[in-house]
Enzyme design. Structure first.
Site, PDB file in Angstrom:
ATOM      1  N   THR A   1       7.108  -3.476  -7.120  1.00 23.04           N
ATOM      2  CA  THR A   1       6.390  -4.375  -6.216  1.00 23.04           C
ATOM      3  C   THR A   1       7.311  -5.400  -5.520  1.00 23.04           C
ATOM      4  OG1 THR A   1       5.717  -5.498  -8.253  1.00 23.04           O
ATOM      5  CG2 THR A   1       4.056  -4.173  -7.158  1.00 23.04           C
TER       6      THR A   1
ATOM      7  N   ALA B   1       0.828  -1.218   0.000  1.00 19.58           N
ATOM      8  CA  ALA B   1       0.000   0.000   0.000  1.00 19.58           C
ATOM      9  C   ALA B   1       0.858   1.261   0.000  1.00 19.58           C
ATOM     10  CB  ALA B   1      -0.915  -0.011   1.214  1.00 19.58           C
ATOM     11  N   ALA B   2       2.011   1.193  -0.677  1.00 21.71           N
ATOM     12  CA  ALA B   2       2.932   2.336  -0.637  1.00 21.71           C
ATOM     13  C   ALA B   2       2.714   3.305  -1.786  1.00 21.71           C
ATOM     14  CB  ALA B   2       4.380   1.841  -0.634  1.00 21.71           C
TER      15      ALA B   2
ATOM     16  N   LYS C   1      -4.063   7.061  -1.496  1.00 20.66           N
ATOM     17  CA  LYS C   1      -5.106   6.314  -2.204  1.00 20.66           C
ATOM     18  C   LYS C   1      -5.801   5.271  -1.336  1.00 20.66           C
ATOM     19  CE  LYS C   1      -4.120   3.253  -5.557  1.00 20.66           C
ATOM     20  NZ  LYS C   1      -3.819   2.847  -6.950  1.00 20.66           N
TER      21      LYS C   1
ATOM     22  N   LYS D   1     -29.695  10.469  19.375  1.00 22.04           N
ATOM     23  CA  LYS D   1     -28.225  10.393  19.508  1.00 22.04           C
ATOM     24  C   LYS D   1     -27.859   9.987  20.923  1.00 22.04           C
ATOM     25  CE  LYS D   1     -25.578  13.091  21.265  1.00 22.04           C
ATOM     26  NZ  LYS D   1     -24.850  14.247  21.849  1.00 22.04           N
TER      27      LYS D   1
ATOM     28  N   TYR E   1      -2.689  -6.536  -2.728  1.00 21.15           N
ATOM     29  CA  TYR E   1      -2.526  -5.105  -2.970  1.00 21.15           C
ATOM     30  C   TYR E   1      -3.595  -4.338  -2.184  1.00 21.15           C
ATOM     31  CZ  TYR E   1       0.341  -6.134  -7.133  1.00 21.15           C
ATOM     32  OH  TYR E   1       1.310  -6.559  -7.997  1.00 21.15           O
TER      33      TYR E   1
ATOM     34  N   ARG F   1      -3.382   9.135 -10.061  1.00 25.28           N
ATOM     35  CA  ARG F   1      -4.588   9.408 -10.861  1.00 25.28           C
ATOM     36  C   ARG F   1      -5.824   9.694 -10.012  1.00 25.28           C
ATOM     37  NH1 ARG F   1      -4.759   4.439 -14.235  1.00 25.28           N
ATOM     38  NH2 ARG F   1      -6.843   5.146 -14.796  1.00 25.28           N
TER      39      ARG F   1
END
Ligand code: UD1
Ligand code: CA
Length: 450
Positions: free
Chosen positions: A81, A9-10, A22, A333, A103, A15
């Site tokens: 990777t 997850a690096a 991300k 609540k 991934y 994009r």
């Protein structure tokens, strides 16, 4: 045999055009990488290593919130990777058995698929998860000879013939831990991207006399998130799966496509969810409950046979006992609503405890906030709160007590008492008629004077 899990997850996720890493973008109110961790959990990994890089601290923090036991490995520079897998090596020191690489941006690998890979490992040294791509685009291609995987070629490095292959690499790999790390260390970056490709371990393994094979899965499982459009597609896929699961578990959804679940929503059988209901995180709905249209629930528990909505809002800490009713335009609540208790119309009940069999009239408000602190309201069992009562907390209403409509209650009401806290009514016979005659006469004089 023990299994280890590495989640990569690096990557930056350029994009996404986001300031947020991300893998922290959420699907069903859980960060993307948490879905990958949840898939991997089926293998009951002995150690789980999350490889972080971009936004390392924020991702690590989110991981700790999920499970303190997750080891965090930092990959300072993203060199590919295989390089990322090696970043996890120190955390796997002395770990035996197999390692599975997932991934963080590929959230939907099914537990059954990982189980199938585990079975395939009995006959092969390396098992790669592949899929037939409808549009193979830029995925790595799998080069097979029968059921033997010869090598994986990245799109950038592939010949036109290789690019014509539709069998693609999902990225998920399973191998003996020591073998995996040894092969990754042997990977070179002499390719079109100048990266250390994890995919190269297949060819390296073969030249070492080891065997590799492919397990196939559905393309939907390997959906990777690289853009906001992918994220939206992932959300849609997640919701579709959760709706199908709810239906399969005996939940009625009158318009499934309009109901939105969170990753941890739990709904018991024979519950009924009407259209346009939204679940935030942390909701449990017991059997036979009915959630009516346009309700929004988060961090709450709805007891068996309870009825919620339409247009209700249950916020964190709302606890609805069995057979209670929370109706339209009601917000609850951090409050327990007792068994069979009714809060049916236009009310706010916050920081409160309401006993069983109580009726809360329309427009009741617990005035819980003084501008600095929150205060509690306690209402007993079988009480009757008149419409439009303002309960100025801290305040207690005893069992079987009653408040008069329109009261502003500022002090405790003992059990069985009636509290009236409003101005006494005064009626003036004929006054309204005289008043309007006076106004009309004044207006007529003004018009004439013009
Ligand atoms: C990779 C595969 C490709 C496969 C595709 C499936 C390689 C070389 N290629 O390509 O065969 O078809 O996934 O989606 O493995 N990551 C790191 N550190 C790095 C590089 C990547 O942690 O230095 C992480 C990313 O955050 C991401 C994952 O590894 O979670 C995949 O990396 P990415 O660059 O997206 O690989 P692809 O080019 O998609
Ligand atoms: Ca990718």
């Amino acid at each position: 045999m023990a299994t280890q899990l590495i989640v990569l997850a690096a990557g930056q996720g350029t994009r996404m055009l986001s300031d947020r890493p991300k893998v922290l973008h959420e699907i069903g109110h859980a960060p993307m990488f948490a879905h990958a961790l949840a898939s991997g959990a089926v293998l009951e990994p002995e150690r789980t290593v999350l490889v972080v890089g971009h936004g390392a601290e924020a991702v690590a923090e989110a991981a700790r919130e999920i499970d303190e036991a997750i080891a965090i490995a930092v990959q300072e520079e993203q060199k590919g990777t295989a390089h990322a897998v090696l970043a996890a090596a120190p955390a796997l020191e002395g770990a035996g058995g197999d390692t599975v690489v997932l991934y963080g941006d590929t959230p939907f690998i099914r537990p059954e698929t990982l189980e199938a890979m585990k079975e395939a490992r009995a006959a092969h040294d390396i098992v790669v998860l592949g899929f037939e791509a409808a549009d193979p685009a830029r995925y790595g291609r799998l080069i097979l000879d029968g059921d033997r995987l010869l090598r994986i070629v990245e799109f950038k490095d592939a010949t036109p013939e290789e690019r014509a292959i539709a069998l693609c690499n999902s990225g998920v790999v399973m191998a003996d831990t020591a073998t995996l790390l040894r092969l990754c260390a042997a990977v070179r970056n002499d390719n079109a991207a100048g990266e250390y490709y994890l995919t190269d371990i297949v060819a390296l393994a073969r030249s070492d006399g080891l065997s590799a094979t492919v397990v196939l899965c559905d393309e939907a499982e390997t959906l990777g998130v690289n853009s906001r459009a992918d994220l939206a597609a992932a959300q849609a896929a997640f919701q579709a799966r959760r709706r199908a699961e709810a239906l399969a578990n005996g939940v009625t959804l009158t318009a499934p496509d309009t109901v939105f679940f969170a990753h941890d929503t739990w709904v018991g059988r024979d519950a009924l969810i009407e259209p346009n209901v939204i679940f935030g995180p942390g909701v449990t709905v017991e059997t036979g409950a009915r959630i009516r249209a346009f309700s929004h629930l988060e961090g709450c528990h709805v007891g068996a046979g309870a009825i919620v909505g339409p247009f209700a809002r249950l916020r964190p800490g709302a606890e609805l006992a069995n057979d209670s009713h929370v109706g339209n335009f009601v917000e609850i609540k951090n409050a327990r609503i007792g068994e069979g208790t009714k809060v049916n119309h236009l009310s706010y009940i916050g920081d409160a405890e309401v006993g069983d069999g109580t009726n809360i009239g329309a427009g009741t408000i617990t005035c819980n906030y003084d501008g600095v602190s929150k205060h509690r309201t306690e209402i007993g069992a079988r009480a009757f709160i008149g419409s439009d009562t303002m309960l100025v907390a801290p305040v207690r209403i005893g069992d079987g007590a009653m408040t008069a409509t329109g009261s502003v209650i500022t002090s405790d009401v003992p059990p069985g008492a009636l509290a009236v806290a409003r101005a006494r009514q005064e009626t003036k016979p004929g006054y309204a008629t005289r008043w309007f005659e006076k106004l009309k006469a004044a207006k007529a004089a003004r018009v004439k004077g013009h």
